[in-house]
Design a protein around this motif. Structure first.
Motif, PDB file in Angstrom:
ATOM      1  N   ILE A   1      -2.032  -3.793  -2.295  1.00 55.54           N
ATOM      2  CA  ILE A   1      -1.896  -2.476  -1.296  1.00 55.54           C
ATOM      3  C   ILE A   1      -2.165  -1.295  -1.976  1.00 55.54           C
ATOM      4  CG2 ILE A   1      -0.535  -1.123   0.206  1.00 55.54           C
ATOM      5  CD1 ILE A   1       0.942  -3.761   1.072  1.00 55.54           C
TER       6      ILE A   1
ATOM      7  N   SER B   1     -16.782   4.874   5.390  1.00 52.09           N
ATOM      8  CA  SER B   1     -16.294   3.730   5.636  1.00 52.09           C
ATOM      9  C   SER B   1     -16.790   2.741   6.575  1.00 52.09           C
ATOM     10  CB  SER B   1     -14.595   3.977   6.569  1.00 52.09           C
ATOM     11  OG  SER B   1     -13.757   4.968   5.522  1.00 52.09           O
TER      12      SER B   1
ATOM     13  N   SER C   1      -5.905   0.407  -1.470  1.00 50.21           N
ATOM     14  CA  SER C   1      -5.779   1.875  -0.900  1.00 50.21           C
ATOM     15  C   SER C   1      -5.986   3.010  -1.537  1.00 50.21           C
ATOM     16  CB  SER C   1      -4.442   1.948  -0.151  1.00 50.21           C
ATOM     17  OG  SER C   1      -3.451   1.802  -1.020  1.00 50.21           O
ATOM     18  N   THR C   2      -5.469   3.175  -2.901  1.00 58.06           N
ATOM     19  CA  THR C   2      -5.669   4.213  -3.651  1.00 58.06           C
ATOM     20  C   THR C   2      -7.035   4.234  -4.253  1.00 58.06           C
ATOM     21  OG1 THR C   2      -3.539   3.771  -4.620  1.00 58.06           O
ATOM     22  CG2 THR C   2      -5.013   5.155  -6.085  1.00 58.06           C
TER      23      THR C   2
ATOM     24  N   GLU D   1      -9.870   4.643  -0.738  1.00 56.29           N
ATOM     25  CA  GLU D   1      -9.654   5.682   0.092  1.00 56.29           C
ATOM     26  C   GLU D   1      -8.854   7.106  -0.228  1.00 56.29           C
ATOM     27  OE1 GLU D   1     -11.115   6.224   3.067  1.00 56.29           O
ATOM     28  OE2 GLU D   1     -12.298   4.284   2.824  1.00 56.29           O
ATOM     29  N   LEU D   2      -7.617   6.739  -0.712  1.00 57.12           N
ATOM     30  CA  LEU D   2      -6.888   7.761  -0.974  1.00 57.12           C
ATOM     31  C   LEU D   2      -7.062   8.616  -2.010  1.00 57.12           C
ATOM     32  CD1 LEU D   2      -3.576   6.039   0.204  1.00 57.12           C
ATOM     33  CD2 LEU D   2      -4.797   7.507   1.539  1.00 57.12           C
TER      34      LEU D   2
ATOM     35  N   ILE E   1       3.459   4.996  -1.438  1.00 55.92           N
ATOM     36  CA  ILE E   1       2.769   3.457  -0.859  1.00 55.92           C
ATOM     37  C   ILE E   1       3.274   2.184  -1.324  1.00 55.92           C
ATOM     38  CG2 ILE E   1       0.552   2.179  -0.926  1.00 55.92           C
ATOM     39  CD1 ILE E   1      -1.081   4.792  -1.397  1.00 55.92           C
TER      40      ILE E   1
END
Length: 369
Positions: free
Chosen positions: A198, A361, A202-203, A206-207, A178
């Motif tokens: 970012i 989400s 994102s981590t 979600e990820l 990422i």
């Protein structure tokens, strides 16, 4: 002693001798094909047949019918009572043999309907299994001394501690990827510092919970299905019932409790390893030192963002544990069924996790979280 079968045609008489059984059917058929059959009238003498089974009787009946279809007057001679009864039995089944029952081939719409009905029945059974598990949890909470803490600890080690290396490695690599992909684009606009935003958002949101759930579904959920399925095949589950131990209480609830505890902790560990991977790549590729990265990360991440990711983990854990155990109890037959249900378990767990993650989400977006 010559036990072979023979057919000799002499003028208007065909003499059958020997053993007309399944072993010599090919020889008899070849001799019938080579024989020169006269026109008009033929007498088939079966007095010389020493043994006759249904295969030989069927061949004799078929030859008689073939000669009659050619317009030849065929007479059977020398047949004893047993031979006549066997020939009558074969003749009574001749029509069914000429027009055998063909298996039904379902059409496209019928096949789709069957599969849809089967899936709906499986979802109904799954909801029934969830309901039974909820009742078992309620009964166990009313009698806490029946909780098997040793089993929970063992499952916690297997599902949590032993899964840390693979979860940490994949989360670390995910953070590197990422940061690398985002850093390339941000560097062109002179906004490299925002790579921390970012990677962090994102981590954490979600990820990390999603990747961790997928890894656990493939690693632990499949193990649950294989273990319970093998116990079903070897009748160990029936043995538990016979001695008064509820299978749900011993096989399902410890796994469910352990995974509900382990998955949030693994998600936290994945968050840390993913952020560390992003920090390392940002420092190496973009020249952003650790202090700047962590400072920017603390500004972009909020408590609600962090908890929104962690809050998904217990739900994912419940889905994975319930699907894995449910598919294990659905095993029927032998080892092949264990493999099939294990595959179904992994696919359904990942599918349901993705569906629930999408629902989270949308809900978080509507709630402004």
């Amino acid at each position: 002693m010559n036990r072979r079968a023979s057919v000799t045609v002499d003028e208007s008489t065909a003499r059958c001798r020997g053993y007309w059984t399944a072993r010599y059917v090919d020889d008899i058929e070849a001799q019938f094909a080579r024989a020169a059959w006269p026109d008009g009238r033929v007498v088939i003498d079966v007095a010389g047949i020493e043994s006759l089974d249904t295969s030989g009787a069927w061949l004799l009946h078929r030859q008689l019918q073939a000669l009659r279809d050619r317009g030849i007057d065929v007479t059977l001679a020398g047949a004893d009572t047993r031979t006549r009864r066997l020939l009558e039995l074969v003749a009574g089944s001749a029509d069914a043999a000429r027009d055998p029952v063909r298996p039904h081939q379902p059409g496209f719409l019928e096949d789709v309907g069957r599969q849809a009905t089967g899936q709906l029945a499986q979802y109904r059974d799954f909801l029934h299994f969830v309901g039974r598990t909820a009742v078992a949890i309620g009964r166990l909470l009313l009698r806490p001394w029946r909780i098997r803490f040793r089993l929970i600890a063992a499952e916690l080690q297997s599902a949590g501690w032993n899964a840390m290396p693979i979860v940490g490695l994949l989360a670390f690599l995910m953070g590197i990827v990422i940061a690398y992909q985002g850093g390339i684009v941000l560097a062109d606009y002179g906004a490299s510092i925002y790579v921390a935003d970012i990677v962090g958002l994102s981590t954490v949101r979600e990820l990390a919970p999603l990747i961790t759930a997928i890894i656990v579904a493939g690693r632990t959920g499949s193990a649950y299905t294989a273990q319970i399925g093998t116990m079903v095949v070897t009748e160990e589950v029936d043995a538990l019932r016979s001695i008064g131990i509820p299978p749900l209480e011993m096989l399902v609830l410890p796994k469910l409790a352990a995974l509900v505890i382990a998955l949030p902790l693994l998600t936290v560990f994945a968050d840390v390893m993913g952020l560390f991977g992003g920090l390392l790549m940002a420092n190496t590729m973009l020249g952003i030192n650790a202090t700047t990265f962590i400072s920017r990360l603390s500004e972009s991440l909020t408590v609600s963002s962090y908890l929104s990711g962690i809050g998904k983990a217990p739900v994912f854990a419940g889905i994975i544990a319930m699907v894995g155990c449910f598919q294990g109890f659905r095993v029927r037959g032998g080892a092949g069924s264990v493999g099939r249900q294990t595959t179904v378990s992994v696919v359904q767990s990942i599918f349901l996790v993705l569906i629930v993650d999408a629902a989270f989400s949308v809900a978080f977006s509507k709630l402004g979280i």
